[in-house]
Design a protein around this motif. Structure first.
Motif, PDB file in Angstrom:
ATOM      1  N   HIS A   1      40.187 -12.677  36.100  1.00 33.68           N
ATOM      2  CA  HIS A   1      39.117 -13.653  36.341  1.00 33.68           C
ATOM      3  C   HIS A   1      39.706 -14.938  36.928  1.00 33.68           C
ATOM      4  CE1 HIS A   1      35.776 -16.374  35.711  1.00 33.68           C
ATOM      5  NE2 HIS A   1      35.006 -15.287  35.600  1.00 33.68           N
ATOM      6  N   PRO A   2      39.071 -15.506  37.954  1.00 35.16           N
ATOM      7  CA  PRO A   2      39.616 -16.705  38.602  1.00 35.16           C
ATOM      8  C   PRO A   2      39.810 -17.898  37.662  1.00 35.16           C
ATOM      9  CG  PRO A   2      37.785 -15.811  39.891  1.00 35.16           C
ATOM     10  CD  PRO A   2      37.851 -15.024  38.611  1.00 35.16           C
ATOM     11  N   GLN A   3      39.045 -17.997  36.594  1.00 37.79           N
ATOM     12  CA  GLN A   3      39.160 -19.143  35.683  1.00 37.79           C
ATOM     13  C   GLN A   3      40.203 -18.950  34.588  1.00 37.79           C
ATOM     14  OE1 GLN A   3      35.232 -19.737  34.125  1.00 37.79           O
ATOM     15  NE2 GLN A   3      34.464 -20.692  35.995  1.00 37.79           N
ATOM     16  N   THR A   4      40.691 -17.730  34.383  1.00 34.22           N
ATOM     17  CA  THR A   4      41.586 -17.457  33.256  1.00 34.22           C
ATOM     18  C   THR A   4      42.863 -18.285  33.321  1.00 34.22           C
ATOM     19  OG1 THR A   4      40.686 -15.245  32.902  1.00 34.22           O
ATOM     20  CG2 THR A   4      42.889 -15.661  32.046  1.00 34.22           C
ATOM     21  N   ALA A   5      43.528 -18.309  34.461  1.00 35.87           N
ATOM     22  CA  ALA A   5      44.786 -19.067  34.578  1.00 35.87           C
ATOM     23  C   ALA A   5      44.526 -20.559  34.399  1.00 35.87           C
ATOM     24  CB  ALA A   5      45.448 -18.795  35.921  1.00 35.87           C
ATOM     25  N   ASP A   6      43.439 -21.065  34.991  1.00 35.44           N
ATOM     26  CA  ASP A   6      43.090 -22.480  34.848  1.00 35.44           C
ATOM     27  C   ASP A   6      42.765 -22.811  33.395  1.00 35.44           C
ATOM     28  OD1 ASP A   6      42.422 -25.130  35.849  1.00 35.44           O
ATOM     29  OD2 ASP A   6      40.321 -24.584  35.471  1.00 35.44           O
ATOM     30  N   ASN A   7      42.016 -21.925  32.732  1.00 31.37           N
ATOM     31  CA  ASN A   7      41.684 -22.138  31.323  1.00 31.37           C
ATOM     32  C   ASN A   7      42.937 -22.191  30.465  1.00 31.37           C
ATOM     33  OD1 ASN A   7      38.999 -22.125  32.025  1.00 31.37           O
ATOM     34  ND2 ASN A   7      38.567 -20.109  31.180  1.00 31.37           N
ATOM     35  N   LYS A   8      43.870 -21.290  30.744  1.00 28.45           N
ATOM     36  CA  LYS A   8      45.119 -21.259  29.980  1.00 28.45           C
ATOM     37  C   LYS A   8      45.879 -22.568  30.167  1.00 28.45           C
ATOM     38  CE  LYS A   8      49.363 -18.672  29.321  1.00 28.45           C
ATOM     39  NZ  LYS A   8      50.261 -17.655  29.809  1.00 28.45           N
ATOM     40  N   ALA A   9      45.930 -23.059  31.415  1.00 27.09           N
ATOM     41  CA  ALA A   9      46.626 -24.316  31.695  1.00 27.09           C
ATOM     42  C   ALA A   9      45.936 -25.486  30.988  1.00 27.09           C
ATOM     43  CB  ALA A   9      46.681 -24.560  33.203  1.00 27.09           C
ATOM     44  N   ARG A  10      44.604 -25.498  30.987  1.00 26.82           N
ATOM     45  CA  ARG A  10      43.854 -26.566  30.318  1.00 26.82           C
ATOM     46  C   ARG A  10      44.119 -26.555  28.808  1.00 26.82           C
ATOM     47  NH1 ARG A  10      37.840 -25.973  32.495  1.00 26.82           N
ATOM     48  NH2 ARG A  10      37.460 -27.678  31.060  1.00 26.82           N
ATOM     49  N   LEU A  11      44.143 -25.351  28.228  1.00 26.03           N
ATOM     50  CA  LEU A  11      44.409 -25.243  26.791  1.00 26.03           C
ATOM     51  C   LEU A  11      45.834 -25.673  26.453  1.00 26.03           C
ATOM     52  CD1 LEU A  11      42.559 -21.904  26.019  1.00 26.03           C
ATOM     53  CD2 LEU A  11      41.912 -24.182  25.208  1.00 26.03           C
TER      54      LEU A  11
ATOM     55  N   ASP B   1      37.702 -24.434  19.311  1.00 24.44           N
ATOM     56  CA  ASP B   1      36.366 -24.576  19.895  1.00 24.44           C
ATOM     57  C   ASP B   1      36.432 -24.550  21.424  1.00 24.44           C
ATOM     58  OD1 ASP B   1      35.331 -24.768  17.347  1.00 24.44           O
ATOM     59  OD2 ASP B   1      34.955 -26.932  17.437  1.00 24.44           O
ATOM     60  N   LYS B   2      37.407 -25.254  21.977  1.00 25.24           N
ATOM     61  CA  LYS B   2      37.565 -25.294  23.444  1.00 25.24           C
ATOM     62  C   LYS B   2      37.919 -23.909  23.965  1.00 25.24           C
ATOM     63  CE  LYS B   2      37.840 -27.705  27.261  1.00 25.24           C
ATOM     64  NZ  LYS B   2      36.687 -28.407  27.828  1.00 25.24           N
ATOM     65  N   GLU B   3      38.813 -23.210  23.262  1.00 24.62           N
ATOM     66  CA  GLU B   3      39.209 -21.869  23.684  1.00 24.62           C
ATOM     67  C   GLU B   3      38.005 -20.923  23.660  1.00 24.62           C
ATOM     68  OE1 GLU B   3      42.783 -18.666  22.799  1.00 24.62           O
ATOM     69  OE2 GLU B   3      42.284 -20.125  21.251  1.00 24.62           O
TER      70      GLU B   3
END
Length: 199
Positions: A36-46, A122-124
């Motif tokens: 998913h295109p957001q997975t890597a960005d989400n991981k970096a944000r977390l 919660d964010k995750e």
């Protein structure tokens, strides 16, 4: 007896006919989520959020360590025989006050850590929920376009999964690439992702 056998035969024939008309596909949800295109960005944000939280926690820990050091110094001074009774009592009172401050800071640290962990979880969940919502939308479209009756997740059948959901699936049933394409993702090598997780 013959009527019963005929009836059972009709039920079996109907069940086989229903199964023959059932269109089933499989999808590897782990691969889809990784792609998913957001997975890597989400991981970096977390990870960034985690670093910020750790900095807050470490700052409070450092403060508490400093307070313990001050407490030790005051307690040592209070034991000095050269001090007058008045000065000794001042030092003892200062040490008691500092002890209370340390205890309150330790309570604050525990609350901070619990609060930060809750916020991170919660964010995750929010970020994962957004990805899953997008994936479910894509799968719903694929189900309609392909007239599927059932799409089964095969990612649970990997080694280490407690209970395999799918014991066997014909590779021709796999629509993982179709789902990845529908969400605008790129296939990620699951083995490399597992290695990165282990680090």
């Amino acid at each position: 007896m013959k009527k019963c056998m005929v009836f059972v035969g009709m039920i079996v024939a109907a069940a086989l006919s229903a199964c023959a008309d059932t269109k089933i596909a499989t999808v590897d949800m782990e691969e889809v989520i990784l792609a998913h295109p957001q997975t890597a960005d989400n991981k970096a944000r977390l990870e960034e959020m985690q670093k910020d939280f750790e900095a807050q926690r470490d700052a409070l820990r450092t403060k508490i360590q400093g307070l313990y050091k001050d407490y030790g110094a005051i307690a040592k001074e209070a034991g000095n025989e050269a001090l007058s009774e008045v000065e000794r009592n001042k030092k003892i009172n200062a040490a008691r006050d500092l002890e209370q401050t340390i205890k309150q800071n330790e309570v604050d640290l525990r609350k901070l850590v619990a609060d930060l962990q809750r916020k991170l979880q919660d964010k995750e969940l929010l970020l994962f929920g957004n990805v899953m919502s997008d994936i479910k939308f894509a799968i719903t479209g694929i189900v309609k376009d392909g007239s599927y009756d059932l799409i089964v997740d095969t990612s649970a059948s990997r080694a280490g999964a407690p209970v395999p959901i799918v014991m066997y699936a014909n590779p021709s049933l796999d629509v993982t690439d179709t789902v990845i394409k529908a969400i605008g993702g790129k296939r990620v090598d699951a083995k490399r992702a597992d290695i990165k997780k282990a680090k």
